[in-house]
Design an enzyme around this catalytic site. Structure first.
Site, PDB file in Angstrom:
ATOM      1  CG  HIS A  69      -9.365  -3.089   2.430  1.00 58.14           C
ATOM      2  ND1 HIS A  69      -8.645  -3.472   1.323  1.00 58.14           N
ATOM      3  CD2 HIS A  69      -8.466  -3.052   3.447  1.00 58.14           C
ATOM      4  CE1 HIS A  69      -7.382  -3.687   1.670  1.00 58.14           C
ATOM      5  NE2 HIS A  69      -7.246  -3.432   2.947  1.00 58.14           N
ATOM      6  CD  GLU A 110      -2.913  -1.308   0.218  1.00 53.85           C
ATOM      7  OE1 GLU A 110      -2.903  -0.482  -0.711  1.00 53.85           O
ATOM      8  OE2 GLU A 110      -3.721  -2.245   0.280  1.00 53.85           O
ATOM      9  CD  GLU A 133     -14.924  13.216  24.347  1.00 51.17           C
ATOM     10  OE1 GLU A 133     -13.845  13.428  23.796  1.00 51.17           O
ATOM     11  OE2 GLU A 133     -15.469  14.044  25.104  1.00 51.17           O
ATOM     12  CG  HIS A 171      -7.694  -4.921   7.645  1.00 50.46           C
ATOM     13  ND1 HIS A 171      -7.006  -6.045   7.236  1.00 50.46           N
ATOM     14  CD2 HIS A 171      -7.362  -3.945   6.762  1.00 50.46           C
ATOM     15  CE1 HIS A 171      -6.294  -5.772   6.150  1.00 50.46           C
ATOM     16  NE2 HIS A 171      -6.479  -4.493   5.844  1.00 50.46           N
ATOM     17  CG  HIS A 176      -4.558   0.226   5.702  1.00 54.31           C
ATOM     18  ND1 HIS A 176      -5.921   0.373   5.565  1.00 54.31           N
ATOM     19  CD2 HIS A 176      -4.266  -1.004   5.203  1.00 54.31           C
ATOM     20  CE1 HIS A 176      -6.412  -0.723   4.989  1.00 54.31           C
ATOM     21  NE2 HIS A 176      -5.441  -1.573   4.775  1.00 54.31           N
TER      22      HIS A 176
HETATM   23  P1  13P Z   1       0.776  -5.458   3.106  1.00 54.70           P
HETATM   24  O1  13P Z   1       1.122  -6.781   3.748  1.00 54.70           O
HETATM   25  O2  13P Z   1       1.361  -5.336   1.714  1.00 54.70           O
HETATM   26  O3  13P Z   1       1.140  -4.294   3.996  1.00 54.70           O
HETATM   27  O4  13P Z   1      -0.795  -5.426   2.886  1.00 54.70           O
HETATM   28  C1  13P Z   1      -1.682  -5.533   3.965  1.00 54.70           C
HETATM   29  C2  13P Z   1      -2.952  -4.818   3.724  1.00 54.70           C
HETATM   30  O5  13P Z   1      -3.631  -4.469   4.681  1.00 54.70           O
HETATM   31  C3  13P Z   1      -3.381  -4.541   2.341  1.00 54.70           C
HETATM   32  O6  13P Z   1      -4.387  -3.564   2.320  1.00 54.70           O
HETATM   33 ZN    ZN Z   2      -5.574  -3.574   4.179  1.00 50.92          ZN
END
Ligand code: 13P
Ligand code: ZN
Length: 270
Positions: A210, A116, A169, A141, A139
């Site tokens: 995602h 990413e 909040e 999940h 980033h």
């Molecule tokens: P990477 O292992 O390349 O960092 O990818 C993980 C991910 O969350 C892809 O969106």
């Molecule tokens: Zn991801």
């Protein structure tokens, strides 16, 4: 040279990735962090002219030429960063042309930066224009945020208003709201360009089905943004489908904006 394993930025990366893993935000290799390092913080630990190898970035990150980042590796597990930072992290310097990353330290098994990287570097470029103090793109999940993208309309105004309404909040932490992208193929320049476009206005961007991106001046601020969205999304998912007895109104939100002197997205109310 000082021992790089004692560098504060390594500690911040190892502690943050371990915490994110424990919170369930980063299964397997899920998630990535890039942290722009001021050169004078790196030179006590590394010769920034000593390049181990050059790795193509896949696009021209010209505006970041000469900038140094510590970045999680692709395919690496957040749960493993703390026990082996040199394999799971890398320190890169962006070349003059911007199409190559010069590896200064890390990725010791021959690995490379996160897939990413386009979304990270393009987002850094935009956030630095909005706030020259920005240093982190994160980033991950997180469960409830991700679950919400299955059941809530993915419209920036509606999603932000729903999350502001979950707990008092929310609007205090993200008065600027949340950008939303539809489902897209990840790890591409296209999703990088789309994310960075949203980062012109937002410090938070949700990728439908995602995960989430956050941007901030340090780990705490960036982590705190994502943590607050995730908590609000949890409130939403815990109460979805139940009859509501109480709700935060637009007037309540306006009162919070006044009390905390917030510049809110007024157009996201009503
Ligand atoms: P990477 O292992 O390349 O960092 O990818 C993980 C991910 O969350 C892809 O969106
Ligand atoms: Zn991801």
């Amino acid at each position: 040279m000082k021992d790089i394993f004692n560098a504060p930025f390594i500690k911040e990366m190892t502690e943050t990735t371990a915490l994110m893993y424990k919170l369930g935000w980063d299964e397997r290799n899920g998630g990535n962090i890039s942290y722009m390092l001021d050169e004078e913080k790196v030179t006590p630990y590394l010769d920034t002219e000593d390049v181990i190898r050059e790795i193509p970035t896949g696009f021209a990150a010209k505006e970041l030429a000469g900038k140094i980042f510590i970045v999680t590796g692709t395919g690496k597990y957040f749960k493993n960063v703390e026990k082996d930072p040199e394999n799971n992290l890398g320190i890169i310097k962006i070349s003059e042309s911007g199409d190559t990353a010069q590896l200064l330290w890390g990725y010791s098994d021959g690995g490379r930066f996160t897939s990413e990287l386009p979304a990270h570097l393009m987002s850094h470029t935009q956030r630095l224009k909005a706030n020259p103090e920005n240093r982190i793109i994160m980033h991950c999940h997180p469960d409830y945020t991700l679950a919400m993208t299955q059941v809530h309309e993915m419209d920036e105004k509606k999603l932000t208003r729903t999350l502001w309404g979950q707990m008092t909040e929310s609007i205090v932490v993200f008065p600027d709201g949340i950008g939303v992208l539809p489902w897209m193929v990840c790890g591409t320049n296209d999703i990088g360009i789309a994310t960075a476009e949203k980062m012109k206005k937002y410090r938070l961007v949700i990728w439908t089905l995602h995960g989430i991106y956050g941007a901030g001046k340090d780990m705490d601020e960036t982590f705190g943004l994502i943590e607050t969205v995730e908590k609000a999304a949890k409130q939403y998912m815990l109460t979805a489908g139940l009859p509501k007895e109480n709700a935060i109104t637009d007037d309540n939100l306006r009162a919070l904006a006044k009390a905390f002197n917030l510049t809110i997205r007024e157009d996201f109310l009503g």
